[in-house]
Design a protein around this motif. Structure first.
Motif, mmCIF file in Angstrom:
data_model
loop_
_atom_site.group_PDB
_atom_site.id
_atom_site.type_symbol
_atom_site.label_atom_id
_atom_site.label_comp_id
_atom_site.label_asym_id
_atom_site.label_seq_id
_atom_site.Cartn_x
_atom_site.Cartn_y
_atom_site.Cartn_z
ATOM 1 N N TYR A 149 -58.795 59.674 -65.512
ATOM 2 C CA TYR A 149 -57.444 59.781 -65.602
ATOM 3 C C TYR A 149 -56.726 60.623 -64.890
ATOM 4 C CZ TYR A 149 -53.440 61.745 -68.276
ATOM 5 O OH TYR A 149 -52.558 62.023 -68.874
ATOM 6 N N VAL A 150 -55.573 60.183 -64.294
ATOM 7 C CA VAL A 150 -54.694 60.648 -63.387
ATOM 8 C C VAL A 150 -53.499 61.136 -63.738
ATOM 9 C CG1 VAL A 150 -53.734 60.310 -60.963
ATOM 10 C CG2 VAL A 150 -56.121 59.133 -61.658
ATOM 11 N N GLY A 151 -53.427 62.510 -63.470
ATOM 12 C CA GLY A 151 -52.150 63.220 -64.180
ATOM 13 C C GLY A 151 -51.267 63.748 -63.026
ATOM 14 N N ALA A 152 -49.873 63.821 -63.150
ATOM 15 C CA ALA A 152 -49.183 64.147 -61.856
ATOM 16 C C ALA A 152 -47.958 65.166 -62.220
ATOM 17 C CB ALA A 152 -48.391 63.066 -61.424
ATOM 18 N N TYR A 153 -47.672 66.028 -61.204
ATOM 19 C CA TYR A 153 -46.466 66.726 -61.625
ATOM 20 C C TYR A 153 -45.932 67.068 -60.303
ATOM 21 C CZ TYR A 153 -44.192 71.213 -61.870
ATOM 22 O OH TYR A 153 -42.993 72.093 -61.925
ATOM 23 N N MET A 154 -44.289 66.886 -60.556
ATOM 24 C CA MET A 154 -43.335 66.849 -59.362
ATOM 25 C C MET A 154 -42.538 67.883 -59.711
ATOM 26 S SD MET A 154 -44.346 64.088 -57.936
ATOM 27 C CE MET A 154 -43.405 63.539 -56.711
ATOM 28 N N VAL A 167 -48.200 66.933 -56.992
ATOM 29 C CA VAL A 167 -49.627 66.983 -57.141
ATOM 30 C C VAL A 167 -50.166 65.931 -58.154
ATOM 31 C CG1 VAL A 167 -51.182 68.577 -58.179
ATOM 32 C CG2 VAL A 167 -49.379 69.564 -56.948
ATOM 33 N N LEU A 168 -51.383 65.302 -57.888
ATOM 34 C CA LEU A 168 -52.081 64.632 -58.563
ATOM 35 C C LEU A 168 -53.359 65.278 -58.967
ATOM 36 C CD1 LEU A 168 -51.904 61.122 -56.541
ATOM 37 C CD2 LEU A 168 -50.434 61.870 -58.455
ATOM 38 N N GLN A 184 -49.739 71.656 -62.451
ATOM 39 C CA GLN A 184 -48.550 72.641 -62.320
ATOM 40 C C GLN A 184 -49.243 74.116 -61.339
ATOM 41 O OE1 GLN A 184 -47.261 73.158 -66.236
ATOM 42 N NE2 GLN A 184 -45.340 72.105 -65.886
ATOM 43 N N HIS A 185 -50.539 74.149 -61.856
ATOM 44 C CA HIS A 185 -51.227 75.411 -61.258
ATOM 45 C C HIS A 185 -51.336 75.268 -59.802
ATOM 46 C CE1 HIS A 185 -54.579 78.298 -60.306
ATOM 47 N NE2 HIS A 185 -54.776 77.496 -59.524
ATOM 48 N N ALA A 186 -51.701 74.108 -59.225
ATOM 49 C CA ALA A 186 -51.910 73.654 -57.978
ATOM 50 C C ALA A 186 -50.627 73.660 -57.282
ATOM 51 C CB ALA A 186 -52.557 71.954 -57.825
ATOM 52 N N ALA A 187 -49.423 73.008 -57.845
ATOM 53 C CA ALA A 187 -48.320 73.153 -57.209
ATOM 54 C C ALA A 187 -47.940 74.597 -56.713
ATOM 55 C CB ALA A 187 -47.310 72.474 -58.193
ATOM 56 N N ALA A 188 -48.220 75.472 -57.768
ATOM 57 C CA ALA A 188 -48.002 77.160 -57.673
ATOM 58 C C ALA A 188 -48.674 77.768 -56.611
ATOM 59 C CB ALA A 188 -47.760 77.778 -58.897
ATOM 60 N N VAL A 266 -62.746 68.106 -63.267
ATOM 61 C CA VAL A 266 -61.657 67.732 -62.058
ATOM 62 C C VAL A 266 -62.555 66.978 -61.314
ATOM 63 C CG1 VAL A 266 -59.953 68.644 -60.831
ATOM 64 C CG2 VAL A 266 -60.407 69.785 -62.868
ATOM 65 N N GLU A 267 -62.144 65.802 -61.048
ATOM 66 C CA GLU A 267 -62.860 65.048 -59.930
ATOM 67 C C GLU A 267 -62.201 65.013 -58.558
ATOM 68 O OE1 GLU A 267 -65.718 63.222 -60.513
ATOM 69 O OE2 GLU A 267 -65.969 62.848 -62.575
ATOM 70 N N ALA A 268 -60.958 65.257 -58.429
ATOM 71 C CA ALA A 268 -60.269 65.473 -57.167
ATOM 72 C C ALA A 268 -58.754 65.768 -57.635
ATOM 73 C CB ALA A 268 -60.128 63.847 -56.740
ATOM 74 N N PHE A 269 -57.946 66.174 -56.546
ATOM 75 C CA PHE A 269 -56.635 66.609 -56.690
ATOM 76 C C PHE A 269 -55.884 66.333 -55.245
ATOM 77 C CE2 PHE A 269 -57.740 70.239 -54.321
ATOM 78 C CZ PHE A 269 -56.525 71.226 -53.981
#
Length: 277
Positions: A149-154, A167-168, A184-188, A266-269
């Motif tokens: 499952y791949v989620g995204a945040y811009m 971020v993916l 969102q955490h990774a973006a911040a 979490v497999e990747a980001f």
């Protein structure tokens, strides 16, 4: 010299995206011949592309393309000014290229530039955009995550500009909310690696050497230096690896713990920020 109709100048600018003065000069040189003015601007733009190679393209955007819940692509497209970054033509090019990336999954940027998109190479498309917009336009990087499952945040750092952070997050199991929270955490928090195991050995060697030097300069006992350095390396992991970072919404648990509590791995980001390594 023929007089210039300002309505033609405006129309020429809308068609070519060239500067107002360049459009005016082209119409004057072509003695009002609109089609010839278009050609003159294209010729000028093509000649200027080479002159822009040494200029810095430090503005731009991050573009996203998703296909269902299991595959997505991110692209960083750079330009020289935020004025161009928020323009329709620049954003259209980014959308075309990121869609092409998702469809073709090229190996690297040089392969992407030589690939065919709508009857021309991606490099030719960028050169045309260079010529039209009068700025250096370049693809800095791209990434594709596929599987699970791949989620995204811009994220927009300025509401008037396109997204500057993307971020993916790839999970082994579908969970849209968890993927969004982690993205969102990774973006911040800007993690550099997924886990300690994924940090290149040479990176850790450099950090360990720096921590050892710092510890010696602090005058710590020789027998304690190894343990102190180990502790500082572990602290570095907590700062720069996603899974060991403290979750921004609950700093009493790590991202790994948060994921485990929600039954996912979490497999990747991937995290891109315009102009940032």
């Amino acid at each position: 010299m023929a007089s210039v109709n300002m309505a033609d100048v405006k129309r020429l600018r809308e068609l070519t995206a060239a500067g107002m003065m360049d459009c005016k000069k082209a119409l004057e040189e072509s003695e009002g011949d609109f089609d010839r003015a278009v050609e003159l601007l294209r010729l000028k733009g093509a000649k200027d592309v080479g002159k822009r190679e040494a200029r810095t393209a430090s503005n731009g955007l991050v573009a996203l393309k998703q296909d269902g819940d299991s595959v997505a692509a991110l692209l960083e497209l750079n330009c020289e000014t935020d004025f161009v970054a928020k323009g329709e033509r620049f954003q259209e090019v980014a959308a075309q290229v990121v869609e092409h990336v998702l469809a073709t999954k090229p190996a690297d940027v040089p392969t992407l530039l030589e690939s065919q998109l709508n009857g021309k190479t991606v490099k030719e498309l960028l050169d045309e955009t260079n010529a039209a917009l009068g700025e250096k336009i370049e693809i800095r990087r791209f990434a594709v995550l596929e599987g699970g499952y791949v989620g995204a945040y811009m994220h927009r750092t300025d509401p008037q500009l396109p997204p500057a952070v993307g971020v993916l997050v790839q999970l082994d199991t579908a969970n849209a909310q968890v993927a969004k929270d982690i993205a969102q955490h990774a973006a911040a928090m800007a993690p550099k690696y997924l886990s300690a195991e994924q940090v290149p050995a040479d990176v850790i060697e450099k950090e360990r050497a720096l921590f050892e030097e710092m510890t010696r300069e602090e005058g710590k006992p020789e027998a304690a230096i190894g343990k102190i350095v180990d502790g500082r390396v572990n602290g570095w992991y907590k700062d720069f690896t996603l899974l060991q970072q403290a979750f921004v919404k609950d700093n009493k648990k790590s991202i790994q713990k948060f994921a485990e509590e929600n039954g996912v791995k979490v497999e990747a980001f991937v995290r891109f920020k315009v102009g940032q390594a």
